[in-house]
Design an enzyme around this catalytic site. Structure first.
Site, PDB file in Angstrom:
ATOM      1  N   SER A   1      -4.224  80.734  -8.889  1.00  0.00           N
ATOM      2  CA  SER A   1      -5.343  79.983  -9.468  1.00  0.00           C
ATOM      3  C   SER A   1      -6.536  80.911  -9.744  1.00  0.00           C
ATOM      4  O   SER A   1      -6.665  81.971  -9.114  1.00  0.00           O
ATOM      5  CB  SER A   1      -5.746  78.867  -8.500  1.00  0.00           C
TER       6      SER A   1
ATOM      7  N   LYS B   1       4.229  89.189  -1.251  1.00  0.00           N
ATOM      8  CA  LYS B   1       3.743  88.072  -0.419  1.00  0.00           C
ATOM      9  C   LYS B   1       3.894  86.818  -1.288  1.00  0.00           C
ATOM     10  O   LYS B   1       3.054  86.507  -2.120  1.00  0.00           O
ATOM     11  CB  LYS B   1       2.278  88.304  -0.057  1.00  0.00           C
TER      12      LYS B   1
ATOM     13  N   PHE C   1       3.267  79.261  -6.219  1.00  0.00           N
ATOM     14  CA  PHE C   1       4.443  78.439  -5.881  1.00  0.00           C
ATOM     15  C   PHE C   1       5.276  78.070  -7.104  1.00  0.00           C
ATOM     16  O   PHE C   1       6.453  77.736  -6.985  1.00  0.00           O
ATOM     17  CB  PHE C   1       3.994  77.144  -5.170  1.00  0.00           C
TER      18      PHE C   1
ATOM     19  N   CYS D   1       1.815  77.655 -15.860  1.00  0.00           N
ATOM     20  CA  CYS D   1       0.558  78.217 -16.376  1.00  0.00           C
ATOM     21  C   CYS D   1       0.547  78.218 -17.891  1.00  0.00           C
ATOM     22  O   CYS D   1      -0.496  78.370 -18.506  1.00  0.00           O
ATOM     23  CB  CYS D   1       0.359  79.622 -15.860  1.00  0.00           C
TER      24      CYS D   1
ATOM     25  N   GLU E   1       3.573  80.421   0.271  1.00  0.00           N
ATOM     26  CA  GLU E   1       4.079  79.857   1.527  1.00  0.00           C
ATOM     27  C   GLU E   1       4.740  78.497   1.296  1.00  0.00           C
ATOM     28  O   GLU E   1       5.379  77.954   2.192  1.00  0.00           O
ATOM     29  CB  GLU E   1       2.950  79.751   2.567  1.00  0.00           C
TER      30      GLU E   1
ATOM     31  N   GLU F   1      -8.479  72.851 -14.840  1.00  0.00           N
ATOM     32  CA  GLU F   1      -7.016  72.884 -14.845  1.00  0.00           C
ATOM     33  C   GLU F   1      -6.538  71.822 -13.854  1.00  0.00           C
ATOM     34  O   GLU F   1      -6.914  71.861 -12.673  1.00  0.00           O
ATOM     35  CB  GLU F   1      -6.522  74.268 -14.393  1.00  0.00           C
TER      36      GLU F   1
HETATM   37  P1  NAD Z   1      -2.943  79.717  -5.388  1.00  0.00           P
HETATM   38  O1  NAD Z   1      -4.027  80.501  -6.014  1.00  0.00           O
HETATM   39  O2  NAD Z   1      -3.299  78.613  -4.485  1.00  0.00           O
HETATM   40  O3  NAD Z   1      -1.979  80.690  -4.542  1.00  0.00           O
HETATM   41  C1  NAD Z   1      -1.446  81.867  -5.078  1.00  0.00           C
HETATM   42  C2  NAD Z   1      -1.214  82.870  -3.968  1.00  0.00           C
HETATM   43  O4  NAD Z   1      -2.476  83.205  -3.379  1.00  0.00           O
HETATM   44  C3  NAD Z   1      -0.332  82.358  -2.831  1.00  0.00           C
HETATM   45  O5  NAD Z   1       0.538  83.387  -2.445  1.00  0.00           O
HETATM   46  C4  NAD Z   1      -1.317  81.992  -1.735  1.00  0.00           C
HETATM   47  O6  NAD Z   1      -0.785  82.172  -0.449  1.00  0.00           O
HETATM   48  C5  NAD Z   1      -2.466  82.944  -1.984  1.00  0.00           C
HETATM   49  N1  NAD Z   1      -3.773  82.344  -1.648  1.00  0.00           N
HETATM   50  C6  NAD Z   1      -4.138  81.040  -1.753  1.00  0.00           C
HETATM   51  N2  NAD Z   1      -5.418  80.871  -1.393  1.00  0.00           N
HETATM   52  C7  NAD Z   1      -5.894  82.075  -1.062  1.00  0.00           C
HETATM   53  C8  NAD Z   1      -7.160  82.548  -0.603  1.00  0.00           C
HETATM   54  N3  NAD Z   1      -8.188  81.737  -0.424  1.00  0.00           N
HETATM   55  N4  NAD Z   1      -7.301  83.865  -0.333  1.00  0.00           N
HETATM   56  C9  NAD Z   1      -6.278  84.721  -0.523  1.00  0.00           C
HETATM   57  N5  NAD Z   1      -5.043  84.325  -0.953  1.00  0.00           N
HETATM   58  C10 NAD Z   1      -4.855  83.030  -1.212  1.00  0.00           C
HETATM   59  O7  NAD Z   1      -2.012  79.203  -6.591  1.00  0.00           O
HETATM   60  P2  NAD Z   1      -0.775  78.196  -6.526  1.00  0.00           P
HETATM   61  O8  NAD Z   1      -1.275  76.821  -6.269  1.00  0.00           O
HETATM   62  O9  NAD Z   1       0.305  78.743  -5.660  1.00  0.00           O
HETATM   63  O10 NAD Z   1      -0.245  78.289  -8.044  1.00  0.00           O
HETATM   64  C11 NAD Z   1      -0.767  77.535  -9.096  1.00  0.00           C
HETATM   65  C12 NAD Z   1      -1.790  78.320  -9.875  1.00  0.00           C
HETATM   66  O11 NAD Z   1      -1.229  79.533 -10.366  1.00  0.00           O
HETATM   67  C13 NAD Z   1      -2.269  77.570 -11.123  1.00  0.00           C
HETATM   68  O12 NAD Z   1      -3.657  77.742 -11.227  1.00  0.00           O
HETATM   69  C14 NAD Z   1      -1.544  78.280 -12.263  1.00  0.00           C
HETATM   70  O13 NAD Z   1      -2.179  78.203 -13.512  1.00  0.00           O
HETATM   71  C15 NAD Z   1      -1.520  79.671 -11.755  1.00  0.00           C
HETATM   72  N6  NAD Z   1      -0.491  80.459 -12.414  1.00  0.00           N
HETATM   73  C16 NAD Z   1      -0.907  81.343 -13.363  1.00  0.00           C
HETATM   74  C17 NAD Z   1       0.029  82.094 -14.047  1.00  0.00           C
HETATM   75  C18 NAD Z   1      -0.393  83.072 -15.084  1.00  0.00           C
HETATM   76  O14 NAD Z   1       0.435  83.807 -15.554  1.00  0.00           O
HETATM   77  N7  NAD Z   1      -1.653  83.134 -15.481  1.00  0.00           N
HETATM   78  C19 NAD Z   1       1.402  81.920 -13.760  1.00  0.00           C
HETATM   79  C20 NAD Z   1       1.781  81.006 -12.778  1.00  0.00           C
HETATM   80  C21 NAD Z   1       0.810  80.272 -12.107  1.00  0.00           C
END
Ligand code: NAD
Length: 495
Positions: free
Chosen positions: A225, A172, A148, A280, A175, A381
Site C-alpha cells: 500500500s 519477507k 498479500f 493493483c 503474513e 484506493e
Molecule cells: P500492505 O502495505 O499492508 O503490506 C505489504 C507488506 O508490507 C507486507 O509484507 C506487510 O507485512 C508489510 N507491512 C504492512 N504494514 C507495515 C508497516 N506499517 N511497516 C512496515 N511493513 C509493513 O499491503 P497489502 O494489504 O498486503 O497489499 C495490498 C496493497 O498492495 C494495495 O494497496 C495494492 O494496490 C498494493 N499493490 C501494489 C502493487 C503495485 O505493483 N503497485 C502490486 C500489488 C499490490
C-alpha cells in the site's frame, strides 16, 4: 494444522515462539499459523545470505542461468500445487491463481537470459591506447517485502532477477498468505540453488524494520500500500539503501463514445471484479465519456449481477472473498460513505450470503454511478469489488481526471479513434497504459511500475529495469604501461 516457519539455508527453521493465525477467507476459519520472527531468526537469515553471497556472486552467469532454467522446468510441473496453496489462503479462483503463477514464471524465463542481459559495454581507444568498459556487478544481499494479493507473482518480479544477477535474496512475504513463498523457495533448492541464496523470513512490520535498518542488506524491493511504500522508501534511503517501492492504485478506464461497447463492458467486468478487485491493476474507475454513459452503466450492472461469487473450490466461481474480516469491513464502510456522499448505488454487494460459507469474507460486485472527483470513494484506493462510474463531458475532461488523480499505476482507453488513442498514450501521466486492453500489465521482458503515488524510487520491476536495479555499474579505463609518456600531467586529458 500447518505451522509456517522460515526457510533459511535450505531448511524450515525458526527460533521465535510467536505465531499469527492464517485464515481461510472463504470460511472465515483459522487454517494454520505463521511465525513472527525474532531478532535471532533475522540474524540467522542475514548470516546465511552473507555467506552464500561470496560463492554465488562468483558463479558464472551461465551457470546461474542453468539453475534458473531448471527452476523454470520444476515450477511448470508445480503450477497446480502452487495455485492451490494460493487459493486456499488468498481465496482467489484457481484459474486466476494459475494465471498469476504463470506471469511470475515468465520472469523466471526472462532471468535465464542473464548472460546476455549482464553483458557490458566496451570502447576501444577512448584515448590513445586507452580502452574503457562498463560492467554491472551484483549488489550483495537484497531484500523483498511483498503484499498479500499476489503471493507468487509479486515475489517473482524480484528474486529471479536479483539471484540471476549474482545477489542473494531475502523475501519477507505477506503474513496473510505466507505458504506459497516457502514452496517457491523449496522448489528453487530442488533446482540446485545453493543454500542461503534464497531465504524466506516471515513476520510483520517488526521484521520489515529489521531489514530496513540492517547495514549488510544493500537494497529493498517493496510492493504494497502507498503509506507503507512511502515509509519503506524514506527509511531505506536514510539507511543508504537502493530502493524501489511500489504502492497502491486507482486505475481509470476511459470509454469513448466510439468504443466497441461490448468489448469495453467485458473488459471492465474482469478488470473491476476479477480477484474481488484486489489487484493493483484492477479498474476501480470507469470514465464514461459523453453519450456512452447510460448504456455503459446499464450493461455493467446487468453483467455484474450475473457474476458467480463463490469459494475457489467451486470451479464456476468468477470471484472469491476478500482477504480478511477487517478488509471486508473497510470495504463495506466505503460503500456506506459512497451513499452518504451522494453517489448513486446501482448495485450493492454488502449483503451477499453464500450458503455454507456464511462466515466467509465475501463482498458482492458493487457499482456506483455519478461519482465525482471530490468524493472519498473516488480519491481512495478501496481494493475491493467496488466500481465507480464518473461521467465526463468530453475526452479532455476524461484525460484531466486521469492526470489529476494522486495515483498513477495503470489506465486504459477504449476507442476506435487512432488519434485520440495516440494523444492519450502520449499525454497521460501514468506508468502503464492500455488501448482497448483493460489491464495493461507489462510482460516480463518489459518493466512493471507506476508513476506518482504508485511508485517511490527510480526503477520499475523486472525487465531491463530489474537488471539495472539489482546491479551496480562499474566503468574501467585502462592503459598498458608501455604507452605511458614519461612525467606527470596536470591538465585534463583530451583527445
Ligand atoms: P500492505 O502495505 O499492508 O503490506 C505489504 C507488506 O508490507 C507486507 O509484507 C506487510 O507485512 C508489510 N507491512 C504492512 N504494514 C507495515 C508497516 N506499517 N511497516 C512496515 N511493513 C509493513 O499491503 P497489502 O494489504 O498486503 O497489499 C495490498 C496493497 O498492495 C494495495 O494497496 C495494492 O494496490 C498494493 N499493490 C501494489 C502493487 C503495485 O505493483 N503497485 C502490486 C500489488 C499490490
Amino acid at each position: 494444522m500447518k505451522k509456517i516457519k522460515n526457510y533459511i539455508n535450505g531448511t524450515a527453521t525458526s527460533f521465535s515462539k510467536n505465531y499469527l493465525n492464517i485464515d481461510d477467507p472463504s470460511k472465515g476459519e483459522k487454517i494454520g499459523e505463521v511465525v513472527l520472527s525474532s531478532k535471532e531468526d533475522f540474524n540467522k537469515v542475514v548470516e546465511s545470505s552473507q555467506t552464500a553471497f561470496s560463492k554465488w556472486s562468483q558463479t558464472t552467469p551461465l551457470k546461474r542461468s542453468r539453475v534458473i532454467s531448471k527452476y523454470k522446468e520444476i515450477l511448470e510441473k508445480n503450477i497446480e500445487e502452487l495455485a492451490k496453496i494460493i487459493s486456499e489462503e488468498h481465496g482467489k479462483t484457481i484459474d486466476d491463481a494459475k494465471g498469476s503463477v504463470t506471469r511470475g514464471l515468465e520472469v523466471v524465463e526472462f532471468a535465464t537470459g542473464i548472460p546476455q542481459l549482464m553483458k557490458g559495454e566496451f570502447s576501444q581507444n577512448v584515448g590513445t591506447d586507452i580502452d574503457s568498459w562498463s560492467v554491472r556487478q551484483p549488489l550483495g544481499i537484497t531484500a523483498g517485502i511483498t503484499p498479500f494479493n499476489f503471493p507468487a507473482m509479486v515475489p517473482m518480479w524480484m528474486y529471479p532477477i536479483s539471484i540471476a544477477c549474482g545477489n542473494t535474496f531475502i523475501l519477507k512475504p505477506s503474513e496473510k498468505d505466507p505458504s506459497c513463498s516457502i514452496k517457491l523457495a523449496e522448489l528453487f533448492s530442488e533446482a540446485g540453488l545453493p543454500d542461503g541464496v534464497f531465504n524466506v523470513i516471515n513476520g510483520d512490520k517488526d521484521v520489515v524494520n529489521m531489514i530496513l535498518e540492517n547495514k549488510l542488506i544493500s537494497s529493498v524491493s517493496f510492493v504494497g500500500s502507498t503509506p507503507v511504500a512511502k515509509y519503506i522508501y524514506e527509511k531505506s534511503a536514510s539507511y543508504g539503501k537502493r530502493v524501489q517501492a511500489l504502492g497502491g492504485a486507482k486505475n481509470h478506464l476511459v470509454v469513448m463514445p466510439d468504443a466497441n461497447l461490448n468489448q469495453a463492458v467485458d473488459g471492465i467486468m474482469g478488470a473491476a471484479y476479477g480477484s474481488a478487485g484486489e489487484r493493483c491493476m484492477a479498474v476501480s474507475v470507469a470514465v464514461a465519456v459523453g453519450s456512452v454513459a447510460d448504456d455503459l452503466v446499464e450493461q455493467i450492472s446487468n453483467k455484474a449481477q450475473s457474476l458467480k461469487v463463490a469459494p475457489w473450490t467451486d470451479s464456476a466461481s468468477d470471484m472469491g472473498p476478500v482477504i480478511s474480516k477487517e478488509h471486508k469491513e473497510k470495504i463495506l464502510n466505503y460503500i456506506d460513505i459512497g451513499e452518504k456522499e451522494g453517489a448513486k448505488l446501482v448495485l450493492d454487494g454488502r449483503n451477499i450470503k453464500i450458503q455454507g460459507y456464511e462466515n466467509g469474507y465475501f463482498v458482492g460486485p458493487t457499482l456506483f454511478d455519478n461519482v465525482t472527483s471530490d468524493m472519498k470513494i473516488y480519491k481512495d484506493e478501496i481494493f475491493g469489488p467496488v466500481l465507480s462510474v464518473v461521467r465526463a463531458k468530453n475526452y479532455e475532461d476524461a484525460l484531466k481526471l486521469v492526470n489529476d488523480h494522486a495515483f498513477g499505476n495503470g489506465t486504459s482507453i477504449y476507442t476506435s479513434d487512432g488519434e485520440i488513442s495516440r494523444h492519450f498514450t502520449t499525454n497521460c501521466k501514468i506508468g502503464m497504459v492500455g488501448v482497448n486492453v483493460p489491464i495493461p500489465v507489462p510482460m516480463a521482458f518489459h518493466s512493471f511500475g507506476g508513476w506518482k503515488n504508485s511508485l517511490f524510487g527510480d526503477h520499475a520491476m523486472h525487465g531491463t529495469e530489474g537488471v539495472r536495479f539489482f546491479t551496480k555499474l562499474k566503468t574501467v579505463t585502462s592503459r598498458w604501461p608501455k604507452s605511458i609518456k614519461e612525467g606527470p600531467e596536470f591538465t585534463m586529458p583530451i583527445n
